[in-house]
Design a protein around this motif. Structure first.
Motif, PDB file in Angstrom:
ATOM      1  N   LYS A 169      82.987  29.176 110.683  1.00 21.33           N
ATOM      2  CA  LYS A 169      83.305  29.331 109.261  1.00 21.33           C
ATOM      3  C   LYS A 169      84.795  29.102 109.010  1.00 21.33           C
ATOM      4  O   LYS A 169      85.174  28.407 108.067  1.00 21.33           O
ATOM      5  CB  LYS A 169      82.902  30.726 108.773  1.00 21.33           C
ATOM      6  N   LYS A 170      85.637  29.691 109.867  1.00 24.73           N
ATOM      7  CA  LYS A 170      87.081  29.520 109.704  1.00 24.73           C
ATOM      8  C   LYS A 170      87.477  28.059 109.881  1.00 24.73           C
ATOM      9  O   LYS A 170      88.312  27.549 109.141  1.00 24.73           O
ATOM     10  CB  LYS A 170      87.850  30.402 110.693  1.00 24.73           C
ATOM     11  N   SER A 171      86.861  27.400 110.835  1.00 23.72           N
ATOM     12  CA  SER A 171      87.156  25.996 111.074  1.00 23.72           C
ATOM     13  C   SER A 171      86.818  25.158 109.844  1.00 23.72           C
ATOM     14  O   SER A 171      87.613  24.317 109.407  1.00 23.72           O
ATOM     15  CB  SER A 171      86.369  25.504 112.289  1.00 23.72           C
ATOM     16  N   SER A 172      85.663  25.391 109.283  1.00 20.38           N
ATOM     17  CA  SER A 172      85.240  24.664 108.084  1.00 20.38           C
ATOM     18  C   SER A 172      86.181  24.944 106.918  1.00 20.38           C
ATOM     19  O   SER A 172      86.599  24.027 106.198  1.00 20.38           O
ATOM     20  CB  SER A 172      83.813  25.076 107.730  1.00 20.38           C
ATOM     21  N   ARG A 173      86.548  26.198 106.737  1.00 25.83           N
ATOM     22  CA  ARG A 173      87.465  26.562 105.646  1.00 25.83           C
ATOM     23  C   ARG A 173      88.856  25.967 105.875  1.00 25.83           C
ATOM     24  O   ARG A 173      89.519  25.561 104.927  1.00 25.83           O
ATOM     25  CB  ARG A 173      87.547  28.080 105.518  1.00 25.83           C
ATOM     26  N   CYS A 174      89.280  25.928 107.133  1.00 22.96           N
ATOM     27  CA  CYS A 174      90.587  25.340 107.448  1.00 22.96           C
ATOM     28  C   CYS A 174      90.619  23.854 107.114  1.00 22.96           C
ATOM     29  O   CYS A 174      91.623  23.358 106.588  1.00 22.96           O
ATOM     30  CB  CYS A 174      90.928  25.542 108.931  1.00 22.96           C
ATOM     31  N   ILE A 175      89.535  23.161 107.411  1.00 24.15           N
ATOM     32  CA  ILE A 175      89.458  21.740 107.070  1.00 24.15           C
ATOM     33  C   ILE A 175      89.575  21.569 105.559  1.00 24.15           C
ATOM     34  O   ILE A 175      90.317  20.700 105.067  1.00 24.15           O
ATOM     35  CB  ILE A 175      88.146  21.102 107.596  1.00 24.15           C
ATOM     36  N   ASP A 176      88.875  22.420 104.800  1.00 23.67           N
ATOM     37  CA  ASP A 176      88.970  22.354 103.342  1.00 23.67           C
ATOM     38  C   ASP A 176      90.397  22.640 102.869  1.00 23.67           C
ATOM     39  O   ASP A 176      90.913  21.974 101.974  1.00 23.67           O
ATOM     40  CB  ASP A 176      87.993  23.334 102.691  1.00 23.67           C
ATOM     41  N   LYS A 177      91.042  23.649 103.489  1.00 25.05           N
ATOM     42  CA  LYS A 177      92.432  23.972 103.133  1.00 25.05           C
ATOM     43  C   LYS A 177      93.351  22.798 103.441  1.00 25.05           C
ATOM     44  O   LYS A 177      94.232  22.461 102.643  1.00 25.05           O
ATOM     45  CB  LYS A 177      92.919  25.206 103.907  1.00 25.05           C
ATOM     46  N   LEU A 178      93.136  22.182 104.600  1.00 28.31           N
ATOM     47  CA  LEU A 178      93.972  21.038 104.974  1.00 28.31           C
ATOM     48  C   LEU A 178      93.783  19.876 104.000  1.00 28.31           C
ATOM     49  O   LEU A 178      94.748  19.194 103.637  1.00 28.31           O
ATOM     50  CB  LEU A 178      93.673  20.599 106.407  1.00 28.31           C
ATOM     51  N   LYS A 179      92.559  19.661 103.559  1.00 26.30           N
ATOM     52  CA  LYS A 179      92.309  18.602 102.577  1.00 26.30           C
ATOM     53  C   LYS A 179      93.088  18.882 101.296  1.00 26.30           C
ATOM     54  O   LYS A 179      93.699  17.982 100.724  1.00 26.30           O
ATOM     55  CB  LYS A 179      90.816  18.501 102.262  1.00 26.30           C
ATOM     56  N   THR A 180      93.062  20.133 100.880  1.00 25.54           N
ATOM     57  CA  THR A 180      93.779  20.512  99.659  1.00 25.54           C
ATOM     58  C   THR A 180      95.277  20.362  99.838  1.00 25.54           C
ATOM     59  O   THR A 180      95.967  19.809  98.979  1.00 25.54           O
ATOM     60  CB  THR A 180      93.430  21.967  99.276  1.00 25.54           C
ATOM     61  N   ILE A 181      95.791  20.847 100.973  1.00 24.57           N
ATOM     62  CA  ILE A 181      97.220  20.773 101.244  1.00 24.57           C
ATOM     63  C   ILE A 181      97.686  19.317 101.290  1.00 24.57           C
ATOM     64  O   ILE A 181      98.724  18.967 100.716  1.00 24.57           O
ATOM     65  CB  ILE A 181      97.567  21.474 102.576  1.00 24.57           C
TER      66      ILE A 181
END
Length: 186
Positions: A169-181
Motif C-alpha cells: 500500500k505504501k509503495s503504491s501511495r508513494c508512486i502516486d505521490k511521486l507522480k504528483t511531485i
C-alpha cells in the motif's frame, strides 16, 4: 561442473582445492549478482571484495550446508544478494546523500512515461532522487528497496517491521505521490 555433493566433500577434505573448484564454477554467477546490485554505487574493488566475502562466508560455514535444503548455486546466489544489501546498509549514510539510480528498475521510470524528451536522463534521475528523498522515512526506503534493490514486499516488511500488505500500500501511495511531485517539474 562438479556435483554439489562432491564440491561439499572437497570443501571439507581439501579446503584450498574445494574453494578453488567452487570459485571456478560459481565466481561468474556471484560476481554478476553483486555487480548488478552495486555497480552504480560502489567501485570495482568494493564489488570484488563483496564477491570474496560471499565465498569466505560459504567457506566459514561449510559445515552447516545442508544439500537437502537446496543447491550450492542457490545458496551462493542468496548470500551474494544478502552481502550486497549488507554492504549497502553499511554505507547507507553516504548513499542516502547521493543515491545513484541509473540502474533503478525501469518499472519505476515507466510510471513517469510523460517525461519530456527534452529532459536528459541525468536530469530526470536527479529530479527523481530529490522527489524520492522528499517522501521521508520509511517511504523513501521502501521505494529504494523495492525498485533499486528489487527486494520483495515480504523482505522489506521484515527489515522495516511492517506487514507486507502495508509495504504494498505504501509503495503504491508513494508512486502516486511521486507522480504528483514530478508532474509540475517534468
Amino acid at each position: 561442473m562438479v556435483s554439489d555433493f562432491k564440491l561439499l566433500t572437497l570443501l571439507n577434505n581439501d579446503h584450498n582445492r574445494g574453494l578453488e573448484v567452487m570459485m571456478d564454477n560459481y565466481a561468474g554467477l556471484v560476481y554478476t549478482i553483486v555487480y548488478n546490485q552495486l555497480s552504480s554505487i560502489f567501485s570495482d574493488e568494493d564489488i570484488e571484495e563483496c564477491v570474496s566475502d560471499v565465498f569466505l562466508h560459504i567457506f566459514k560455514y561449510k559445515d552447516n550446508i545442508d544439500l537437502n535444503k537446496g543447491s550450492i548455486k542457490a545458496l551462493l546466489a542468496v548470500i551474494a544478494k544478502r552481502k550486497s544489501i549488507d554492504l549497502y546498509r553499511k554505507h547507507k549514510n553516504f548513499i542516502d546523500s547521493e543515491i545513484p539510480i541509473e540502474s533503478m528498475d525501469d518499472n519505476l521510470f515507466d510510471e513517469f512515461d510523460s517525461v519530456s524528451s527534452s529532459v536528459s536522463k541525468n536530469e530526470r534521475n536527479n529530479l527523481l532522487i530529490q522527489a524520492i528523498k522528499s517522501l521521508g522515512k520509511p517511504d523513501s526506503e521502501i521505494i529504494i528497496r523495492k525498485f533499486y534493490f528489487k527486494e520483495s514486499s515480504k523482505d522489506i516488511s521484515k527489515a522495516l517491521g511492517l506487514k507486507p500488505n502495508t509495504i504494498d500500500k505504501k509503495s503504491s501511495r508513494c508512486i502516486d505521490k511521486l507522480k504528483t511531485i514530478l508532474r509540475g517539474v517534468l
